[in-house]
Design an enzyme around this catalytic site. Structure first.
Site, PDB file in Angstrom:
ATOM      1  N   ASP A  38       0.900  -1.260  -0.003  1.00  0.00           N
ATOM      2  CA  ASP A  38      -0.059   0.131  -0.078  1.00  0.00           C
ATOM      3  C   ASP A  38       1.012   1.439   0.072  1.00  0.00           C
ATOM      4  OD1 ASP A  38      -2.043  -1.715   0.231  1.00  0.00           O
ATOM      5  OD2 ASP A  38      -3.010  -0.756   1.980  1.00  0.00           O
ATOM      6  N   HIS A 186       3.791  -2.380   3.081  1.00  0.00           N
ATOM      7  CA  HIS A 186       3.676  -0.955   2.519  1.00  0.00           C
ATOM      8  C   HIS A 186       5.116  -0.646   1.974  1.00  0.00           C
ATOM      9  CE1 HIS A 186       0.611  -0.845   5.800  1.00  0.00           C
ATOM     10  NE2 HIS A 186       0.213   0.226   5.109  1.00  0.00           N
TER      11      HIS A 186
END
Ligand SMILES: [Zn+2]
Length: 227
Positions: A38, A186
């Site tokens: 992400d 991430h």
């Protein structure tokens, strides 16, 4: 917000009620597992993650923030060129809790409409991951209206809180990854590439293969067509 239906991953896992619009894991996916990233693309760390994935011949899905795709078009093209999947994590990554339906729809629609160097659409149609994992009735309304599907996760090692890669990897040594897992990471985190390298070693050790979310889901959820 009064009357808002906020749904946690635990709620979903317990109730299984959102199956038509949301996937947390796909245990029936054979020996496959999906790593998802992400908040990128990040001008430095995403390239390192791509190299780590290439070193293991692994594929992954990047839930990108649209404004980052606009800011780093070459990086966006490179993710796709290397065979990975770009997916929709909203245009500006706002909190959805107090956002009107029209704003939520615009956040997703504007990313679906982004095009790459060859003018084709950049992100996988129909797959969304709301910022902060916020699911409310307006997000579900978007899914129903646009045939979109929420890709949630069942493994979250909290990499953004970890001091280093080893701290993240320890969670997977304690509880090894299993077929069908969707792992939340991430690529905006400095130690992400080291996490990926270690994760892919663990994944290979337990006989799994890292694939894109669309492959994990069987290539079926992409029903929405960008305008
Ligand atoms: Zn995010």
């Amino acid at each position: 917000m009064t009357g808002e239906l906020t749904i946690s991953a635990k709620w979903w896992l317990k109730r299984n009620a959102l199956r038509p619009w949301m996937t947390c894991a796909r245990p029936s996916a054979g020996n496959r597992i999906a790593l998802t990233f992400d908040d990128g693309p990040h001008p430095r760390f995403t390239s390192e993650v791509l190299d780590a994935l290439d070193a293991h011949a692994a594929k992954a899905t990047f839930f990108c923030i649209g404004s980052n795709l606009v800011e780093h078009p070459a990086l966006a093209a490179e993710i796709a060129r290397r065979g990975h999947e770009l997916s929709n994590h909203s245009m500006t990554h706002p909190g959805f809790a107090g956002l009107a339906y029209r704003s939520i729809a615009r956040e997703f629609d504007s990313v679906f409409s982004l095009t790459g160097p060859d003018r084709s659409h950049l992100v996988t149609p129909g797959l969304i991951r709301p910022p902060y994992g916020t699911i409310n009735l307006r997000v579900l309304q978007y899914c129903i209206a646009h045939g979109a599907h929420i890709v949630y996760w069942n493994r979250d090692p909290k990499d953004f809180n970890a001091a280093d890669a080893e701290e993240v990897l320890a969670t997977f040594r304690d509880e090894p990854p299993r077929a069908g897992d969707i792992v939340l990471l991430h690529d905006s985190v400095p130690h992400c590439a080291a996490v990926v390298a270690g994760m892919l070693d663990i994944i290979a050790t337990v006989g799994l293969e890292a694939v894109t979310v669309s492959t994990l889901l069987g290539g079926e959820p992409s029903r929405a067509v960008p305008r």
